[in-house]
Design an enzyme around this catalytic site. Structure first.
Site, PDB file in Angstrom:
ATOM      1  N   GLU A 131     -26.157 -12.323-113.716  1.00  0.00           N
ATOM      2  CA  GLU A 131     -25.642 -11.780-112.467  1.00  0.00           C
ATOM      3  C   GLU A 131     -26.060 -13.588-111.566  1.00  0.00           C
ATOM      4  O   GLU A 131     -26.272 -12.619-110.548  1.00  0.00           O
ATOM      5  CB  GLU A 131     -25.749 -10.237-111.435  1.00  0.00           C
ATOM      6  CG  GLU A 131     -25.703  -9.580-112.712  1.00  0.00           C
ATOM      7  CD  GLU A 131     -25.717  -8.044-112.056  1.00  0.00           C
ATOM      8  OE1 GLU A 131     -26.684  -7.937-110.978  1.00  0.00           O
ATOM      9  OE2 GLU A 131     -25.373  -6.993-112.334  1.00  0.00           O
ATOM     10  N   TYR A 142     -19.889  -3.158-114.348  1.00  0.00           N
ATOM     11  CA  TYR A 142     -19.680  -2.459-112.853  1.00  0.00           C
ATOM     12  C   TYR A 142     -20.596  -0.891-113.266  1.00  0.00           C
ATOM     13  O   TYR A 142     -20.732  -0.335-114.620  1.00  0.00           O
ATOM     14  CB  TYR A 142     -18.541  -2.501-113.927  1.00  0.00           C
ATOM     15  CG  TYR A 142     -17.304  -1.271-112.784  1.00  0.00           C
ATOM     16  CD1 TYR A 142     -17.159  -0.958-111.775  1.00  0.00           C
ATOM     17  CD2 TYR A 142     -17.193   0.187-113.314  1.00  0.00           C
ATOM     18  CE1 TYR A 142     -16.697  -0.131-111.051  1.00  0.00           C
ATOM     19  CE2 TYR A 142     -16.700   1.638-112.806  1.00  0.00           C
ATOM     20  CZ  TYR A 142     -16.526   1.271-111.374  1.00  0.00           C
ATOM     21  OH  TYR A 142     -15.815   1.696-110.263  1.00  0.00           O
ATOM     22  N   GLU A 152     -23.260  -5.047-118.892  1.00  0.00           N
ATOM     23  CA  GLU A 152     -23.039  -3.641-118.352  1.00  0.00           C
ATOM     24  C   GLU A 152     -22.620  -2.976-117.548  1.00  0.00           C
ATOM     25  O   GLU A 152     -21.420  -3.433-116.838  1.00  0.00           O
ATOM     26  CB  GLU A 152     -24.554  -4.135-116.916  1.00  0.00           C
ATOM     27  CG  GLU A 152     -25.829  -5.129-117.320  1.00  0.00           C
ATOM     28  CD  GLU A 152     -26.723  -5.389-116.028  1.00  0.00           C
ATOM     29  OE1 GLU A 152     -26.609  -4.634-115.637  1.00  0.00           O
ATOM     30  OE2 GLU A 152     -26.983  -6.470-115.947  1.00  0.00           O
TER      31      GLU A 152
HETATM   32  O1  AHR Z   1     -28.756  -2.171-114.854  1.00  0.00           O
HETATM   33  C1  AHR Z   1     -29.492  -2.223-114.060  1.00  0.00           C
HETATM   34  C2  AHR Z   1     -29.754  -4.026-113.067  1.00  0.00           C
HETATM   35  O2  AHR Z   1     -28.150  -3.417-112.588  1.00  0.00           O
HETATM   36  C3  AHR Z   1     -30.086  -4.777-113.926  1.00  0.00           C
HETATM   37  O3  AHR Z   1     -31.169  -5.203-113.601  1.00  0.00           O
HETATM   38  C4  AHR Z   1     -28.960  -6.049-112.158  1.00  0.00           C
HETATM   39  O4  AHR Z   1     -29.092  -7.094-114.104  1.00  0.00           O
HETATM   40  C5  AHR Z   1     -27.771  -5.008-112.394  1.00  0.00           C
HETATM   41  O5  AHR Z   1     -28.105  -5.054-111.423  1.00  0.00           O
END
Ligand code: AHR
Length: 508
Positions: A172, A242, A300
């Site tokens: 991210e 997402y 994610e």
């Molecule tokens: O999964 C929780 C968090 O969500 C992770 O650390 C991050 O990559 C995302 O913002």
């Protein structure tokens, strides 16, 4: 109400890459400590891993697990987590304002993934670190021996290289919250150089470059365009993240009148996000005049909103604080079902996806310290998809009644995908009825398939859409088998989907 679906044996979206059923474990909250690892637990094995958790993970059939973060990785020094445990430092963990004891590191995690029949997808730190750390970690993990870092691994008791195949180039990096957040040009340049050098150490690895943290990010989709223009020829995947939440005021668990009709349509937001990234990949492919494809790693995805409020009251600087612990209800599980179907419908472009996460943190599995491990509601649809979703995704032509909700228009009541396992000669139909009040009759025309019989119809529903499983009542919301509700005549399958339900119809 009635819906119709037509598939044709020869009209195939794609063969499913099983890594679409991946997951994620971060050094965050109680995912590692008191989650997968609890040496004092009665079920702990010789390495301190909980065998009850291992069993639950195995049943999910997760082929790849992303590690060690997440936001955590952008401040992590992997060297802290290898070698004799008594020499490992306790460190301030800035992403989640916790203390990291480093009792589990790369080697132990590789061991654990073997115990759960999976493999590691490794993320490197591109927040506080760069090329040097990345090449050293690949050398430590993947080089056979005879060099400083590979011999260090051998000294640590791991003679054979781990051969980690898939690597994330940071996490991210578009997010302001990220340690070492970068602008797209800065990140694109860095990711390119890091990718080149990692491949010099091990040419067989696959690389995932960071896309946007969500479709709502201000830099989306320019981020994807710029980053891919820098990296297209040196990476294999671009990541998408997402998380869906319940519409309503920020930072509450459930509003008084939850807008279920909008909530259950949120996989369509995910779908638009996928389509936009696919278009951006194709645009850059055209600009580069290349034949090479870059695929998607949706590394994610999940539902996340129950823990926003309670996390604000968690004391900082603890080891394994109870963070991001979602008590999932049935409605959450139904949205997870829809999201899983969306991923499968794009299996031609999505080769890896990670349900975020796996244990305690945004998780299908919850543990009680010193006590039981149990399945959250979201465990079941993911398990069904992973267990019965092998083979070819067929192109569905769907005619479904539609509705308008407060946030979205033209939402189909039916969400469905049909999967043909050509090795086992089996068909799996996954179907969600979004209707909160009524059942839905669906007719499937399975063109080109003859001689199939209904093997089973699994239904997952709940009288109370907000019911969940708890340590006191861990089997409150579980799937059931429905008899005589699915009938097949030739290649016409008729099925009644109960109101607000997830269904698996298996044909043999
Ligand atoms: O999964 C929780 C968090 O969500 C992770 O650390 C991050 O990559 C995302 O913002």
């Amino acid at each position: 109400q009635k819906a119709k679906v037509k598939v044709e044996k020869d009209f195939i979206i794609s063969r499913i890459d099983r890594r679409i059923y991946g997951s994620f474990i971060e050094h965050l909250g109680r995912a590692i400590y008191t989650g997968i690892y609890e040496p004092a637990h009665p079920e702990a094995d010789e390495q301190g891993f909980r065998k009850d958790v291992i069993r639950l993970v195995r049943d999910l059939k997760v082929p790849i697990i992303r590690y060690p973060g997440g936001n955590f990785v952008s401040g992590y020094n992997w060297e802290d987590g290898v070698g004799p445990k008594e020499l490992r430092p306790k460190k301030l963990e800035l992403a989640w304002r916790s203390i990291e004891p480093n009792e589990v590191g790369v080697n132990e995690f590789v061991d654990w993934t073997k115990k759960v029949n999976s493999e590691v997808m490794m993320a490197i730190n591109l927040g506080t670190r760069g090329i040097d750390e990345a090449r050293n970690l690949v050398e430590y993990c993947n080089f056979p021996g005879g060099t400083y870092y590979s011999d260090l691994r051998r000294k640590h008791g791991y003679e054979k290289p781990h051969k980690i195949k898939v690597w994330n180039l940071g996490n991210e990096m578009d997010g302001e919250w990220q340690i070492g957040h970068k602008l797209p040009h800065e990140y694109g340049r860095l990711a390119r150089e890091v990718a080149k050098v990692m491949r010099m150490v091990d040419p067989d690895i696959e690389l995932v470059v960071c896309g946007s943290s969500g479709p709502g990010m201000p830099t989306f989709p320019e981020w994807e365009r710029i980053v891919l223009e820098h990296t297209y020829d040196v990476v294999d995947y671009i990541s998408l993240h997402y998380y869906a939440n319940m519409p309503g005021p920020d930072h509450i668990d459930l509003p008084d009148n939850p807008d279920l009709k909008s909530f259950i349509a949120k996989n369509l937001v995910m779908e638009d996000f996928i389509k936009a990234v696919v278009s951006t990949i194709d645009y850059v492919k055209a600009v580069k005049r290349t034949k090479k494809d870059v695929y998607i790693s949706f590394d994610e995805w999940n539902v996340w909103y129950h823990s926003f409020k309670k996390d604000k009251n968690v004391e900082p600087w603890q080891i394994a604080p109870p963070l991001l612990e979602e008590d999932y209800n049935f409605a959450d599980a139904l949205l997870v079902s829809n999201m899983m179907i969306t991923l499968l419908k794009h299996a031609d472009r999505i080769k890896i996806a990670c349900l975020a996460q796996l244990v305690n943190v945004l998780a299908p599995i919850t543990t009680v310290k010193g006590g039981i491990a149990y399945r959250q509601t979201i465990y079941y649809p993911f398990m069904h998809a992973s267990n019965y979703g092998d083979g070819l995704v067929l192109l569905p032509k769907v005619e479904s009644p539609k509705y308008d909700s407060k946030l979205y228009t033209d939402v189909p009541l039916l969400e469905t995908v049909v999967i043909y396992n050509d090795e086992k000669e089996e068909i799996s139909v996954f179907a969600v009825n979004r209707d909160v009040e009524n059942s839905l009759y669906v007719e499937y025309d399975l063109h080109g398939f003859n001689g199939f019989k209904v093997e089973e119809h699994i239904v997952y529903d709940s009288e109370d859409p907000f019911a969940g499983n708890t340590p006191e009542n861990p089997d409150r919301v579980v799937p059931r088998k429905e008899r005589n509700s699915a009938k097949i005549d030739g290649n016409k399958l008729e099925v009644v989907l109960p109101k607000f339900s997830w269904n698996v119809i298996r044909l043999k």
